[in-house]
Design an enzyme around this catalytic site. Structure first.
Site, short mmCIF file in Angstrom:
data_model
loop_
_atom_site.label_atom_id
_atom_site.label_comp_id
_atom_site.label_asym_id
_atom_site.label_seq_id
_atom_site.Cartn_x
_atom_site.Cartn_y
_atom_site.Cartn_z
N ASP A 213 0.76 -7.94 10.70
CA ASP A 213 0.86 -6.59 11.31
C ASP A 213 0.59 -6.63 12.82
O ASP A 213 -0.48 -7.05 13.24
CB ASP A 213 -0.19 -5.71 10.60
CG ASP A 213 -0.34 -4.32 11.16
OD1 ASP A 213 0.43 -3.93 12.06
OD2 ASP A 213 -1.22 -3.58 10.66
N ASP B 214 -0.48 -3.76 6.03
CA ASP B 214 -1.18 -3.14 7.17
C ASP B 214 -2.67 -3.42 6.99
O ASP B 214 -3.20 -3.22 5.90
CB ASP B 214 -0.96 -1.63 7.18
CG ASP B 214 0.48 -1.26 7.50
OD1 ASP B 214 1.31 -2.17 7.67
OD2 ASP B 214 0.77 -0.05 7.56
N HIS C 171 -7.73 -0.75 5.52
CA HIS C 171 -6.73 0.06 6.23
C HIS C 171 -7.20 1.51 6.17
O HIS C 171 -8.26 1.79 5.63
CB HIS C 171 -5.36 -0.17 5.56
CG HIS C 171 -4.19 0.41 6.30
ND1 HIS C 171 -4.05 0.32 7.66
CD2 HIS C 171 -3.09 1.09 5.87
CE1 HIS C 171 -2.92 0.92 8.02
NE2 HIS C 171 -2.32 1.40 6.96
N HIS D 154 -5.13 0.02 11.92
CA HIS D 154 -4.50 -1.27 12.24
C HIS D 154 -5.40 -2.07 13.17
O HIS D 154 -5.91 -1.53 14.16
CB HIS D 154 -3.15 -1.05 12.93
CG HIS D 154 -2.15 -0.33 12.08
ND1 HIS D 154 -1.29 -0.98 11.22
CD2 HIS D 154 -1.88 0.98 11.94
CE1 HIS D 154 -0.52 -0.10 10.60
NE2 HIS D 154 -0.86 1.11 11.03
N HIS E 108 0.85 -1.20 0.00
CA HIS E 108 0.00 0.00 0.00
C HIS E 108 0.87 1.24 0.00
O HIS E 108 2.11 1.14 0.03
CB HIS E 108 -0.98 -0.01 1.18
CG HIS E 108 -0.33 0.12 2.52
ND1 HIS E 108 0.41 -0.90 3.10
CD2 HIS E 108 -0.30 1.14 3.41
CE1 HIS E 108 0.85 -0.50 4.28
NE2 HIS E 108 0.44 0.73 4.49
#
Lengths: 554, 554
Positions: free
Chosen positions: B193, B161, B139, B366, B71
């Site tokens: 993550d 993430d 995200h 997150h 990302h």
């Protein structure tokens, strides 16, 4: 003004956290309430602490009758030695506060020449036109007071730092009745702690951390390491009590912690069961499940006990696999990285860490909105002045008083450090603005770092320094040899080896613009060399190193 | 190892936040997943960002087949240009991620020489022995993916993430079914993550901020200023929608915000109603109650739009009495002071401020514990490797997998950057340790700041510099004139004016210990001068300035 006014003059702490210091002045007489310091954000420039600019006090030294302390935190007493070096006046405080202050005076060799007066909560004293009563308030350390100062114009109440804790762990509860009594008789102005105005509700009692700590003690078989601020006496008592309840002995580590235990014990604020505390050699002989290590360093300070124990770098104790670490304190903004480093180190040793984000093991010593309401409602002041906070907290405190307690905006005064508020019983107005500011100090070497030096250090740090050195015949102005260039912290772009030769060439070209007979004016000559290099370097590399030409005459 | 192993090699991001970069290697073929940067804590030393040490990649440049991006956040793509300058390989990413990356390549003049491949979520591609599938995850920014990498040894899933957001504002929900399908077929290793492992429960959807923002819009008559990260596309969409619902137009301010709107709009991730956005001149003609200013600078960066508008220092818009300011973002640790400064400035203008401490106007991108559980339960990996976090988060993530999901400790691998994990289908072992580290960069001038220069700058900043300058006859070694001493950032203790004379005297005494014929060895001569001064200064003042002697031979 109709009558002689009483003046309220904050010298620090309004519009900033820390460095609390405030003057009350009436008809040529003055007292100072609190003399705090602020911890430095610019330690990398060799500055440890900041203290208030005391110029105003020094200019009015003949008027100053006393310094009065509300409690023993550094942001309220830390700059006391520096003020006492400038003006010698008696200091008033509670027994515990003065015990802490005394140590500072001792370090600065001021004990012999300073008169201190011990005043207990509930007692009063008079200096000049001011009668000051100490009123017990609750906070995270002990023996804290609010001040009710009776002046010819009216009563001014300064809360110090407080919350309403009816069930403190050590010492008495806040004396709300006495505050209400003043309220009934009439209070001219209330100056109240704004720290936690953004938090709704009541701030819980110091006891609120007991259940979570009890759970941790209950679940833990191995060694327990607890760290809190050495000044958090309630917290320390809770830990001592829990250790005792769970059959563990306590090994205190770190100079600050040892001092705190001693001072609080001597003043009767701690109850330490006989035989609870271990010496280093006793600790070494005690089983893991039978000890609590109580240490300084909850902010991850690299040289403090906790970090050194986590890094296996402490003589008396180290943190090992299976240990439990409890950080029972808030994270002071700016310390996140060092605290995180400490926590990471503990986990690397396979020790488990509790901090205030994962368990209810910390509570603030400053009141939240309902505490603040209670203070205003108890004292019912004519004028309300939010203190102790950045502008955002002072503003929100004013807003709270106006919106929730129906104060008229003109009766809530949003002051900043340096403003002089004059109250004559009829009106309240900002009548003057005096010089205030931060003085940067290198505390470890007890010197002021002046602002020009700070500016130079900032500039040096950012891009380093270039020192062109020229040798010139003092009679003729002729160059005696080629210029040299020394550098430090300066970054040669792209590893360009010829760059220094180019810079020497720039110097030589600048020299052609300075006739021999003009070379005796050293400062003009240096400035020409500096400007020539500066322009060239900035244009080609965008760098802005410090350039400090040296010209030697032979 | 029985078979040829696949190697997992984190080059950054494990044991630190930021600088995420990880290599997968099998039998002489390698791909890199993400190439992130870390924002600097040492900006005062002229260092803006840190990037991973790419030595390992450069040594294995022949093996490198591709860079794959999960990302578009800076901690995942920010160092891409610097890696591409060293190794030229194709870059794979989703459309939005590549749009953001393209701008970086353009700034570094790398567009023409870089091959990029657009892969949509749900699509796959093969390079060498690796088949990579992009799986949609949720995200705080858009078009984010997890990677399912099929290797000859087995499937490795790298989450990027993520959180589980079934109702995202923009784009599709996380593809939990696809993750489960991989789980059913068998996953060798999951890299997941760890950012929010310390937070219990599920992380709320990006939609969770709508009610609080709606309340604020509902209660506000005046102008509204909203600031969020320019990459928070969901948040931006929410603000655009609310503005539209409440009949307000939106004036976007700040280069990053304008770019973000443009990129997300072009890629179909934002729905911007026609006529909603205002130009600067339209904004000036619109009533306060009819506008929302959407600006960069939620971290209080002094040069960003919000701070400049609060300081009345922006050409297009300023914050005034009666305005409402919404900071819809978390405080990144280290930014507390600058954010506080921004909030104080707003209050000084009599504008009211909402931040994430006073209203539910931010939610993290997150996942919290229950999200992490869902990821592990969906993919059911044989080996679990916590990534993306400091040691404390990685440790807690391992503990969570073992305690809550019954993983055997030996199947959860606590790696640190630089360790090489070899998986051959039978075993998992740390087989090697390679060189990793942080490279300090002066990003604005695109140069590496080497560590020796950083050390010099630290030293300069702390105590300043002293430059003793001597002129010596190059034939005879005789002094041609008295030594001079230049200083910068050096603090004269107690204003001691004679101190410089004392230091010159120290130099003269040192000179008596250097016979004329030994003065041609310049470095030894300088070192003697330096040491003489250093000892004298340190003994008398505890100061440790940099001492840089210059000796001119004539």
């Amino acid at each position: 003004m109709i009558n002689t006014p009483v003046e309220i003059i904050p010298l620090g702490g309004l519009g900033e956290f820390g460095m609390n210091c405030l003057a009350l002045r009436y008809d040529g007489s003055m007292i100072i309430i609190d003399v705090g310091l602020m911890f430095s954000e610019v330690g990398h420039y060799g500055v440890d602490i900041m203290i208030p600019d005391f110029s105003y006090v020094e200019e009015h030294r003949d008027e100053l009758l006393a310094i009065v302390l509300t409690h023993s935190h550094e942001d309220h007493i830390g700059a006391l030695p520096f003020l006492l070096q400038a003006v010698n006046v008696p200091v008033y405080g509670t027994p515990y506060t003065l015990s802490v202050a005394d140590r500072k005076l001792d370090e600065h060799k001021l004990t012999d020449c300073t008169q201190t007066h011990t005043i207990h909560a509930g007692e009063s004293f008079t200096v000049g036109p001011f009668t000051v009563e100490f009123i017990r308030v609750s906070h995270s350390t002990v023996d804290c007071v609010a001040l009710a100062v009776t002046t010819p114009v009216g009563v001014i109440i300064h809360t110090g730092d407080y919350k309403f804790d009816e069930t403190p762990v050590c010492g008495d509860a806040i004396n709300i009745e006495r505050l209400k009594e003043y309220g009934r008789r009439g209070v001219l102005a209330l100056l109240s702690d704004s720290t936690n105005v953004e938090r709704p509700g009541r701030m819980p009692s110091e006891r609120a951390v007991i259940p979570a700590l009890e759970d941790i003690f209950d679940q833990t078989d191995g060694r327990i390491f607890v760290s809190c601020f050495a000044s958090s006496i309630h917290r320390i008592q809770i830990i001592l009590d829990l250790a005792d309840d769970f059959g563990r002995s306590v090994f205190p580590v770190g100079r600050g912690m040892l001092r705190s235990l001693e001072t609080a014990d001597q003043n009767g604020f701690l109850r330490i069961p006989d035989g609870l505390l271990l010496t280093a050699s006793e600790y070494k002989q005690t089983n893991s499940e039978d000890v609590v290590v109580l240490a300084t360093g909850c902010q991850g300070e690299p040289m403090a006990a906790m970090s050194r124990m986590a890094n296996q770098n402490h003589k008396q104790a180290i943190i090992e696999a299976g240990d439990t670490v409890i950080l029972s304190a808030r994270q002071i903004p700016g310390n996140e990285k060092s605290i995180s480093r400490l926590i990471n180190e503990c986990y690397k040793r396979n020790a488990f860490v509790y901090d205030s984000s994962s368990a209810r093991i910390h509570v603030s010593g400053h009141g939240a909105q309902e505490d603040l309401r209670l203070m205003i409602e108890s004292t019912r002041p004519r004028y309300f002045i939010p203190i102790h906070g950045e502008y955002r907290q002072l503003y929100r405190h004013k807003l709270y008083a106006c919106q929730e307690l129906d104060y008229e905006p003109e009766n809530v005064i949003l002051m900043q450090s340096g403003e002089v508020l004059a109250l004559d019983g009829e009106r309240a107005l900002i009548s003057d603005k005096i010089q205030v500011g931060k003085i940067y100090m290198d505390d470890s070497r007890s010197v002021i770092v002046d602002e020009a030096v700070m500016r130079d250090r900032k500039h040096l740090a950012y891009d380093g320094i270039i020192i062109p050195v020229l040798v010139v015949n003092k009679e003729t102005g002729e160059m005696k040899t080629d210029p040299e260039i020394a550098t430090c912290g300066y970054m040669l772009l792209d590893g360009n080896e010829e760059w220094m030769d180019e810079l020497k060439e720039v110097i030589n070209q600048t020299l052609t613009t300075v006739p021999y007979d003009e070379r005796s004016d050293m400062s003009a000559f240096k400035e020409k060399i500096r400007l020539g290099l500066k322009r060239y370097i900035q244009k080609l590399t965008k760098q802005r190193p410090t350039i400090l030409p040296v010209i030697m005459q032979v």
